[in-house]
Write an enzyme that holds these catalytic residues in place. Sequence first.
Site, PDB file in Angstrom:
ATOM      1  N   GLU A   1       9.859  16.410  15.192  1.00  0.00           N
ATOM      2  CA  GLU A   1      10.468  16.233  13.874  1.00  0.00           C
ATOM      3  C   GLU A   1       9.981  17.376  12.969  1.00  0.00           C
ATOM      4  O   GLU A   1       8.772  17.597  12.850  1.00  0.00           O
ATOM      5  CB  GLU A   1      10.028  14.869  13.331  1.00  0.00           C
ATOM      6  CG  GLU A   1      10.885  14.366  12.213  1.00  0.00           C
ATOM      7  CD  GLU A   1      10.551  12.927  11.814  1.00  0.00           C
ATOM      8  OE1 GLU A   1       9.493  12.396  12.210  1.00  0.00           O
ATOM      9  OE2 GLU A   1      11.353  12.344  11.067  1.00  0.00           O
TER      10      GLU A   1
ATOM     11  N   GLU B   1      10.078   1.371  10.439  1.00  0.00           N
ATOM     12  CA  GLU B   1      11.079   2.419  10.232  1.00  0.00           C
ATOM     13  C   GLU B   1      10.338   3.723  10.485  1.00  0.00           C
ATOM     14  O   GLU B   1       9.561   4.171   9.644  1.00  0.00           O
ATOM     15  CB  GLU B   1      11.631   2.295   8.802  1.00  0.00           C
ATOM     16  CG  GLU B   1      13.021   2.834   8.667  1.00  0.00           C
ATOM     17  CD  GLU B   1      12.992   4.223   8.119  1.00  0.00           C
ATOM     18  OE1 GLU B   1      12.897   5.159   8.943  1.00  0.00           O
ATOM     19  OE2 GLU B   1      13.025   4.372   6.896  1.00  0.00           O
TER      20      GLU B   1
ATOM     21  N   LYS C   1       0.854  -1.192   0.000  1.00  0.00           N
ATOM     22  CA  LYS C   1       0.000   0.000   0.000  1.00  0.00           C
ATOM     23  C   LYS C   1       0.893   1.246   0.000  1.00  0.00           C
ATOM     24  O   LYS C   1       1.422   1.651   1.032  1.00  0.00           O
ATOM     25  CB  LYS C   1      -0.919   0.017   1.219  1.00  0.00           C
ATOM     26  CG  LYS C   1      -1.965   1.112   1.100  1.00  0.00           C
ATOM     27  CD  LYS C   1      -2.212   1.825   2.408  1.00  0.00           C
ATOM     28  CE  LYS C   1      -2.878   3.161   2.203  1.00  0.00           C
ATOM     29  NZ  LYS C   1      -2.000   4.184   1.637  1.00  0.00           N
TER      30      LYS C   1
ATOM     31  N   CYS D   1      13.448  10.932   6.934  1.00  0.00           N
ATOM     32  CA  CYS D   1      13.451  10.518   8.344  1.00  0.00           C
ATOM     33  C   CYS D   1      14.831  10.654   8.951  1.00  0.00           C
ATOM     34  O   CYS D   1      14.965  10.699  10.169  1.00  0.00           O
ATOM     35  CB  CYS D   1      12.933   9.097   8.463  1.00  0.00           C
ATOM     36  SG  CYS D   1      13.764   7.994   7.324  1.00  0.00           S
TER      37      CYS D   1
HETATM   38  O1  LIG Z   1      13.362   8.893   4.828  1.00  0.00           O
HETATM   39  C1  LIG Z   1      13.994   7.886   4.958  1.00  0.00           C
HETATM   40  C2  LIG Z   1      15.019   7.294   4.021  1.00  0.00           C
HETATM   41  C3  LIG Z   1      16.111   8.192   3.683  1.00  0.00           C
HETATM   42  C4  LIG Z   1      17.251   7.499   3.008  1.00  0.00           C
HETATM   43  O2  LIG Z   1      17.050   6.541   2.238  1.00  0.00           O
HETATM   44  O3  LIG Z   1      18.388   7.905   3.237  1.00  0.00           O
END
Ligand SMILES: O=CCCC(=O)O
Length: 485
Positions: A386, A255, A180, A289
């Site tokens: 964040e 994650e 999804k 992230c």
């Molecule tokens: O947002 C998460 C992944 C960022 C990345 O692949 O470095």
Amino acid sequence: MLQKTSHFMRQANLINGEWVQADSGQTIDVNNPATGLKIGTVPKAGKGETRRAIEAANEAFKTWRKTTALERSKLLRKLHDAMMDNQDVLAELLTIEQGKSLFESKGEIGSAAAYILWFAEEGRRTYGDIVPSPWGDRRILVTKEPVGVIAAITPWNFPSSMLARKLGPALAAGCTAVVKPATQTPYSGLAWGALAEEVGFPKGVVNILTGSAAEIGDEICANPLVSKITFTGSTEVGKLLIQKSSVTVKKVSMELGGNAPFIVFDDADIDRAVTGAITAKYRNSGQTCVCTNRFLVQAGVYDKFVEKLAAASDALKVGSGLEEGVQQGPLIDEKAVEKVEELIADATSKGGKVVAGGKRHALGGSFFQPTVIADATPKMRFMKEEIFGPVAPVFKFETEEQAIALANDTEFGLACYFYTGDLGRAFRVMEGLKYGMVGVNEGLITTPEAPFGGVKESGLGKEGGHQGIEDYLDTKYVCIGGLGL
Ligand SMILES: O=CCCC(=O)O
């Protein structure tokens, strides 16, 4: 209008090898964040379609699990090649629905393909063990088996590579998948269906649904045919998925959110730190992230670092991701811009000084200026929340102990970065930081060869590295007696 005619832009869902619309006929609009204009629609699927996709994946698993690791590896390698052969068109599709620059989109497609290639190789090395037996007449085997049907729920910020990190190990291990993608950026996810079909994955092995997150998510969590959920997104939603899927005791990989500190010590190479800072902060307009959320800079180099970071931020070219030379695209939507504005207002009301940017960009829409805020303090919301936008708050510290304490003062533990020229300090700080990933004198550390993932409320499990396939495998202990030994 290459994207309109590209056969990768699928405005339908893939269930059991068929491209279908929602049972209700309802659709969701998909907009280009750079223009605000609609680029297409996707089906608004719900519980019924999700159940059918899970059943299709379960049926396909019966034969897919029996294919050899080598056969799966060959198909995955074809998938990698198909992605790379279509890198430009897939990157354009990504930029149009997500907003990031074409340069970054090509990088993301390349990275997604690299994860597939990595797992094509790792799938052939899911070794078990033969364990010394405590019984003379029995033998002990430990084997690895695919967990079964997995459900992957992926975010809008990296709509292609986040899926690669989940589909790659799942398919290599012999699992089948229900995917999804986020409704803001569904086409890059759906393109995986078109690619998988094209290179010859059997029907039902990869199923892709778009629609109501609550309805699809609830069915995934409740359905006993799903053995594992893998999710990238907010900690809030991750917790909910863990809670809901506990009813059927599923494996989970999460994650989740981050609050990355970026520490600069007095003994660091400041120019290298500024270069790393620009990537660690402004990649994908600050919407990753692992983006730096807090710059922690030692007093002796504080002014110099702030000045150089502000100059480098001002120099970034903001615009439509499709334009040549653009380094920062728009934010995903108006809500994201409002959050950034709120955080800046909170900081300035508590003594923060805007030394670069600070406002919506003259381009309008969801474009925002790369922003640097000096004199940040732990009382500001940046300390805990964040940002997910192009804002760089810079805190000052005096000692190494203070830096480590400030860096760890968060419930998150995804990525962190620090810059130093002292080897002893590099080890002390690296060992003191409670994070899943550490960049030492590096601001961009993602690669398929390494285990990506967090600790604390940033998540569970690893994506990439030799660890990345383990979450898609069950360990089975077999005790064999009656051998006449
Ligand atoms: O947002 C998460 C992944 C960022 C990345 O692949 O470095």
